[in-house]
Design a protein around this motif. Sequence first.
Motif, short mmCIF file in Angstrom:
data_model
loop_
_atom_site.label_atom_id
_atom_site.label_comp_id
_atom_site.label_asym_id
_atom_site.label_seq_id
_atom_site.Cartn_x
_atom_site.Cartn_y
_atom_site.Cartn_z
N LEU A 206 0.83 -1.20 0.00
CA LEU A 206 0.00 0.00 0.00
C LEU A 206 0.87 1.25 0.00
CD1 LEU A 206 -2.75 1.42 0.25
CD2 LEU A 206 -2.54 1.19 2.74
N LEU A 207 1.90 1.28 0.85
CA LEU A 207 2.79 2.45 0.90
C LEU A 207 3.57 2.59 -0.40
CD1 LEU A 207 4.17 2.32 4.57
CD2 LEU A 207 2.23 3.61 3.64
N ALA A 208 3.97 1.45 -0.98
CA ALA A 208 4.70 1.51 -2.25
C ALA A 208 3.82 2.11 -3.35
CB ALA A 208 5.17 0.11 -2.65
N TRP A 209 2.54 1.79 -3.31
CA TRP A 209 1.62 2.35 -4.32
C TRP A 209 1.41 3.85 -4.07
CZ3 TRP A 209 -0.24 1.50 -8.93
CH2 TRP A 209 -1.34 2.23 -9.37
N ILE A 210 1.27 4.23 -2.80
CA ILE A 210 1.07 5.65 -2.47
C ILE A 210 2.27 6.48 -2.92
CG2 ILE A 210 0.88 7.29 -0.56
CD1 ILE A 210 -0.79 5.17 0.92
N TRP A 211 3.49 5.95 -2.69
CA TRP A 211 4.72 6.67 -3.04
C TRP A 211 5.40 6.05 -4.25
CZ3 TRP A 211 5.17 6.24 2.80
CH2 TRP A 211 4.67 7.40 3.41
N ARG A 212 4.58 5.61 -5.23
CA ARG A 212 5.15 5.00 -6.43
C ARG A 212 5.84 6.03 -7.32
NH1 ARG A 212 -0.19 5.78 -6.92
NH2 ARG A 212 -1.07 6.63 -8.85
N LYS A 213 5.43 7.28 -7.19
CA LYS A 213 6.03 8.35 -7.98
C LYS A 213 7.17 8.98 -7.19
CE LYS A 213 1.65 9.39 -10.32
NZ LYS A 213 0.62 10.43 -10.60
N GLU B 94 13.58 4.02 -8.44
CA GLU B 94 13.48 2.61 -8.81
C GLU B 94 14.09 1.71 -7.74
OE1 GLU B 94 15.13 1.94 -12.64
OE2 GLU B 94 13.56 3.05 -13.71
N LEU B 95 15.25 2.09 -7.21
CA LEU B 95 15.89 1.27 -6.18
C LEU B 95 15.04 1.24 -4.91
CD1 LEU B 95 18.18 -0.44 -5.15
CD2 LEU B 95 19.48 1.65 -4.63
N ARG B 96 14.48 2.37 -4.54
CA ARG B 96 13.60 2.43 -3.36
C ARG B 96 12.43 1.47 -3.51
NH1 ARG B 96 9.01 5.42 -2.84
NH2 ARG B 96 9.59 6.84 -4.53
N LEU B 97 11.78 1.50 -4.65
CA LEU B 97 10.63 0.62 -4.88
C LEU B 97 11.05 -0.84 -4.97
CD1 LEU B 97 8.66 2.80 -7.45
CD2 LEU B 97 8.10 2.42 -5.05
N ARG B 98 12.19 -1.10 -5.59
CA ARG B 98 12.68 -2.48 -5.68
C ARG B 98 12.94 -3.07 -4.30
NH1 ARG B 98 15.83 -0.94 -10.78
NH2 ARG B 98 14.78 -2.16 -12.42
N TYR C 272 5.68 -0.30 11.42
CA TYR C 272 6.91 -0.95 10.98
C TYR C 272 7.11 -0.81 9.47
CZ TYR C 272 6.96 -3.22 15.57
OH TYR C 272 6.97 -3.47 16.93
N SER C 273 6.01 -0.76 8.73
CA SER C 273 6.10 -0.60 7.28
C SER C 273 6.67 0.77 6.92
CB SER C 273 4.71 -0.77 6.63
OG SER C 273 4.20 -2.07 6.87
N PHE C 274 6.28 1.79 7.68
CA PHE C 274 6.88 3.11 7.49
C PHE C 274 8.39 3.06 7.76
CE2 PHE C 274 2.47 4.67 8.23
CZ PHE C 274 2.36 5.52 7.13
N CYS C 275 8.78 2.32 8.80
CA CYS C 275 10.21 2.21 9.14
C CYS C 275 10.99 1.52 8.02
CB CYS C 275 10.37 1.44 10.44
SG CYS C 275 9.77 2.31 11.91
#
Length: 276
Positions: A89-96, A108-112, A163-166
């Motif tokens: 969910l967080l990856a989708w919110i901050w996909r850009k 790209e590295l962050r999302l990977r 924890y997901s935010f961390c």
Amino acid sequence: TSLWVAAIAATVLILRPRIYERSKSLGLLLHLCIAVPFLALSSRFLVNDTTIQYVVAFGGEALPLRYRFAATWAAREGPLLMWALWLTLLAWIWRKPMTELEDASSQELRLRLIHGFSLILILISISLEPFKQTPDFFIGAGLNELLQTDLMVIHPPLIFLGYSFCVHLSAISISKIFNKSKSGVKEQILTVVRPGLLVLTLGIGLGGLWAYLILDWGGYWAWDPVETGSFLPWLALVALSHLRTRPGKASNNAWIGGGLIAGGLALFATLVTRAG
């Protein structure tokens, strides 16, 4: 099947983290696929599917609907799948790009990294077999009476969201380490720290209330290993939030180090303290 579908979706997102730019619907579908195992498992609890051993072990037809749903994270399998859902969910919110200064390679590295960790959680879940069929003559103990509280419904999801935010903070930090430009790291980290600190504070506070009212641990806080484990990433978020009060004195490396520490302590609180 849903677990392997989620693993394949996470793998595709690792290889093509910006696939949403070509097809938003395909990108959304891949993210949803990672969430499907948790949704499928919780649905089995809601309908009390006794063909699944995990449901028989911790669920029960006599439980109120909200407690059946909360029984999804009564053991190890459910929390892992819920964690993968929150990460996705967080990856989708901050996909850009999170700021104008975040270049394509850092993004790209962050999302990977996020999808890679989701894949690890899914593979661990596969090894635990949450959808294993109920063997003959198996009798489950049901949901522990101490867990039959509304705090059980709210507290664990908030903690794992925190924890997901961390983990996302660590992904930001690592993406900056492997990039020549570290500009914008402060803004990115604060974007994640603020909601993360709020969520984790609420989660820990409700956990303390649970310990006081239900678990009889002798007070709101007993320095239990699980309590202490959840407290450490909270301290890291507090420290990061205070770095902004030292404009010009906190270097980019300090922000990066803080992000790494927050993610590392979240892993310590979960995969080490809670799960061994």
